[in-house]
Design a protein around this motif. Structure first.
Motif, PDB file in Angstrom:
ATOM      1  N   ASP A 142      11.919  -3.787  -4.926  1.00  0.00           N
ATOM      2  CA  ASP A 142      12.030  -4.428  -3.612  1.00  0.00           C
ATOM      3  C   ASP A 142      11.646  -5.907  -3.673  1.00  0.00           C
ATOM      4  N   ASN A 143      11.227  -6.376  -4.871  1.00  0.00           N
ATOM      5  CA  ASN A 143      10.904  -7.774  -5.133  1.00  0.00           C
ATOM      6  C   ASN A 143       9.753  -8.296  -4.278  1.00  0.00           C
ATOM      7  N   LYS A 144       8.818  -7.419  -3.910  1.00  0.00           N
ATOM      8  CA  LYS A 144       7.611  -7.827  -3.201  1.00  0.00           C
ATOM      9  C   LYS A 144       6.427  -7.714  -4.153  1.00  0.00           C
ATOM     10  N   ASP A 145       5.437  -8.567  -3.931  1.00  0.00           N
ATOM     11  CA  ASP A 145       4.187  -8.456  -4.675  1.00  0.00           C
ATOM     12  C   ASP A 145       3.334  -7.377  -4.017  1.00  0.00           C
ATOM     13  N   HIS A 146       3.008  -6.334  -4.769  1.00  0.00           N
ATOM     14  CA  HIS A 146       2.144  -5.268  -4.266  1.00  0.00           C
ATOM     15  C   HIS A 146       0.814  -5.346  -4.996  1.00  0.00           C
ATOM     16  N   ALA A 147      -0.282  -5.128  -4.288  1.00  0.00           N
ATOM     17  CA  ALA A 147      -1.612  -5.200  -4.882  1.00  0.00           C
ATOM     18  C   ALA A 147      -2.145  -3.804  -5.166  1.00  0.00           C
ATOM     19  N   VAL A 148      -2.864  -3.699  -6.266  1.00  0.00           N
ATOM     20  CA  VAL A 148      -3.515  -2.450  -6.634  1.00  0.00           C
ATOM     21  C   VAL A 148      -4.962  -2.786  -6.982  1.00  0.00           C
ATOM     22  N   LEU A 149      -5.906  -2.200  -6.255  1.00  0.00           N
ATOM     23  CA  LEU A 149      -7.324  -2.383  -6.557  1.00  0.00           C
ATOM     24  C   LEU A 149      -7.779  -1.200  -7.382  1.00  0.00           C
ATOM     25  N   VAL A 150      -8.364  -1.500  -8.534  1.00  0.00           N
ATOM     26  CA  VAL A 150      -8.820  -0.451  -9.447  1.00  0.00           C
ATOM     27  C   VAL A 150     -10.324  -0.578  -9.605  1.00  0.00           C
ATOM     28  N   HIS A 151     -11.016   0.525  -9.383  1.00  0.00           N
ATOM     29  CA  HIS A 151     -12.463   0.580  -9.583  1.00  0.00           C
ATOM     30  C   HIS A 151     -12.744   1.517 -10.754  1.00  0.00           C
ATOM     31  N   GLY A 152     -13.469   1.013 -11.740  1.00  0.00           N
ATOM     32  CA  GLY A 152     -13.815   1.832 -12.895  1.00  0.00           C
ATOM     33  C   GLY A 152     -12.619   2.057 -13.807  1.00  0.00           C
ATOM     34  N   GLU A 203      -8.599  12.446 -14.676  1.00  0.00           N
ATOM     35  CA  GLU A 203      -8.242  13.481 -13.703  1.00  0.00           C
ATOM     36  C   GLU A 203      -9.026  13.248 -12.417  1.00  0.00           C
ATOM     37  N   ASN A 204      -8.479  13.777 -11.333  1.00  0.00           N
ATOM     38  CA  ASN A 204      -9.148  13.754 -10.032  1.00  0.00           C
ATOM     39  C   ASN A 204      -9.555  12.333  -9.607  1.00  0.00           C
ATOM     40  N   VAL A 205      -8.674  11.386  -9.831  1.00  0.00           N
ATOM     41  CA  VAL A 205      -8.948   9.999  -9.473  1.00  0.00           C
ATOM     42  C   VAL A 205      -8.701   9.823  -7.970  1.00  0.00           C
ATOM     43  N   PRO A 206      -9.704   9.346  -7.213  1.00  0.00           N
ATOM     44  CA  PRO A 206      -9.460   9.064  -5.798  1.00  0.00           C
ATOM     45  C   PRO A 206      -8.410   7.955  -5.655  1.00  0.00           C
ATOM     46  N   VAL A 207      -7.376   8.237  -4.866  1.00  0.00           N
ATOM     47  CA  VAL A 207      -6.282   7.285  -4.659  1.00  0.00           C
ATOM     48  C   VAL A 207      -5.997   7.165  -3.173  1.00  0.00           C
ATOM     49  N   ARG A 208      -5.983   5.934  -2.696  1.00  0.00           N
ATOM     50  CA  ARG A 208      -5.562   5.637  -1.330  1.00  0.00           C
ATOM     51  C   ARG A 208      -4.289   4.810  -1.415  1.00  0.00           C
ATOM     52  N   ILE A 209      -3.235   5.275  -0.762  1.00  0.00           N
ATOM     53  CA  ILE A 209      -1.986   4.523  -0.644  1.00  0.00           C
ATOM     54  C   ILE A 209      -1.984   3.958   0.771  1.00  0.00           C
ATOM     55  N   GLU A 246     -17.047   7.057  -9.354  1.00  0.00           N
ATOM     56  CA  GLU A 246     -16.971   6.591 -10.734  1.00  0.00           C
ATOM     57  C   GLU A 246     -15.732   5.730 -10.958  1.00  0.00           C
ATOM     58  N   ASN A 247     -14.635   6.117 -10.316  1.00  0.00           N
ATOM     59  CA  ASN A 247     -13.390   5.374 -10.444  1.00  0.00           C
ATOM     60  C   ASN A 247     -12.521   5.642  -9.228  1.00  0.00           C
ATOM     61  N   GLY A 248     -11.441   4.879  -9.128  1.00  0.00           N
ATOM     62  CA  GLY A 248     -10.504   5.079  -8.030  1.00  0.00           C
ATOM     63  C   GLY A 248      -9.532   3.929  -7.914  1.00  0.00           C
ATOM     64  N   ILE A 249      -8.510   4.155  -7.118  1.00  0.00           N
ATOM     65  CA  ILE A 249      -7.450   3.153  -6.931  1.00  0.00           C
ATOM     66  C   ILE A 249      -7.070   3.068  -5.449  1.00  0.00           C
ATOM     67  N   LEU A 250      -6.866   1.834  -4.997  1.00  0.00           N
ATOM     68  CA  LEU A 250      -6.270   1.589  -3.695  1.00  0.00           C
ATOM     69  C   LEU A 250      -4.952   0.866  -3.959  1.00  0.00           C
ATOM     70  N   ILE A 251      -3.861   1.488  -3.556  1.00  0.00           N
ATOM     71  CA  ILE A 251      -2.523   0.915  -3.728  1.00  0.00           C
ATOM     72  C   ILE A 251      -2.105   0.333  -2.381  1.00  0.00           C
ATOM     73  N   TYR A 252      -1.958  -0.987  -2.333  1.00  0.00           N
ATOM     74  CA  TYR A 252      -1.655  -1.681  -1.083  1.00  0.00           C
ATOM     75  C   TYR A 252      -0.174  -2.045  -1.071  1.00  0.00           C
ATOM     76  N   LEU A 253       0.578  -1.299  -0.278  1.00  0.00           N
ATOM     77  CA  LEU A 253       2.036  -1.460  -0.219  1.00  0.00           C
ATOM     78  C   LEU A 253       2.424  -2.451   0.862  1.00  0.00           C
ATOM     79  N   ARG A 254       3.331  -3.340   0.539  1.00  0.00           N
ATOM     80  CA  ARG A 254       3.828  -4.348   1.467  1.00  0.00           C
ATOM     81  C   ARG A 254       4.931  -3.731   2.329  1.00  0.00           C
ATOM     82  N   GLN A 255       4.523  -2.822   3.225  1.00  0.00           N
ATOM     83  CA  GLN A 255       5.457  -2.098   4.100  1.00  0.00           C
ATOM     84  C   GLN A 255       4.973  -2.215   5.546  1.00  0.00           C
ATOM     85  N   GLU A 256       4.957  -3.422   6.043  1.00  0.00           N
ATOM     86  CA  GLU A 256       4.440  -3.685   7.385  1.00  0.00           C
ATOM     87  C   GLU A 256       5.114  -2.807   8.433  1.00  0.00           C
TER      88      GLU A 256
END
Length: 192
Positions: free
Chosen positions: A26-36, A42-48, A80-90
């Motif tokens: 889609d040619n947009k810059d998407h941000a991903v925050l990674v902790h740890g 396995e069992n990585v907390p993920v927020r989209i 301990e770890n996790g990811i927040l995936i920030y989608l440019r889908q206003e």
């Protein structure tokens, strides 16, 4: 497929993250925050989280987006770890202009679904292929998905992502967003 562009340290009020920037078709810059360390875990907390300028940035009380974002960041940083995936889908994928037009229709009695449909738009025009690609990029074996949206669960599962459990992100309604949240529950099937 996604393409990695850059990463850097991102200290936040909740803890330290690495911020990654990817692009996809889609040619947009998407941000991903990674902790740890999330690689091959396995069992990585993920927020989209889909972009919400009015809520995330300006603190609008018409929705619970900002509260969901901050609650998710705080939770991920405490793990301990996790990811927040920030989608440019206003605006559930309809864009800022159409979202503000929908707000006007809501001000005149429509609910959030009716406001999109009256504009000839889908109630929810988001897609989660980028999130699937990010999870695969880090070779994550399974996720603990932070969501109230059954569509996210279905999409990830149908695209080969193993979901160990769902972590609800429930925010107490206010006088300003109660109707919006009720509509999401009743018409969009959100697990509130």
């Amino acid at each position: 497929m996604i393409e990695f562009y850059a990463k850097a340290k991102l200290p936040t009020r909740f803890g330290s993250f690495q911020i990654y920037v990817f692009k996809n078709d889609d040619n947009k810059d998407h941000a991903v925050l990674v902790h740890g360390d999330v690689e091959e875990k396995e069992n990585v907390p993920v927020r989209i989280h889909s972009e919400c300028l009015t809520g995330d940035v300006f603190g609008s009380m018409r929705c619970d987006c900002r509260d969901q974002l901050l609650t998710s960041m705080k939770y991920i940083a405490s793990q301990e770890n996790g990811i927040l995936i920030y989608l440019r889908q206003e605006g559930r994928g309809i864009g800022l202009l159409n979202k503000i037009r929908a707000y006007n229709l809501e001000d005149n009695g429509k609910d959030t679904v009716e406001a999109n449909i009256e504009q000839g738009l889908p109630a929810d025009n988001r897609h989660y292929n980028f999130a699937v690609d990010v999870i695969k990029y880090f070779n994550i074996k399974s996720v603990d998905l932070m969501t109230n949206n059954p569509e996210k669960i279905n999409y990830l599962t149908e695209n080969g992502i193993k979901i160990s459990k769902r972590i609800p992100v429930i925010i107490a309604p206010t006088e300003f967003d109660k109707f919006y949240l009720d509509t999401k529950k009743e018409k969009m099937g959100h697990l509130l």
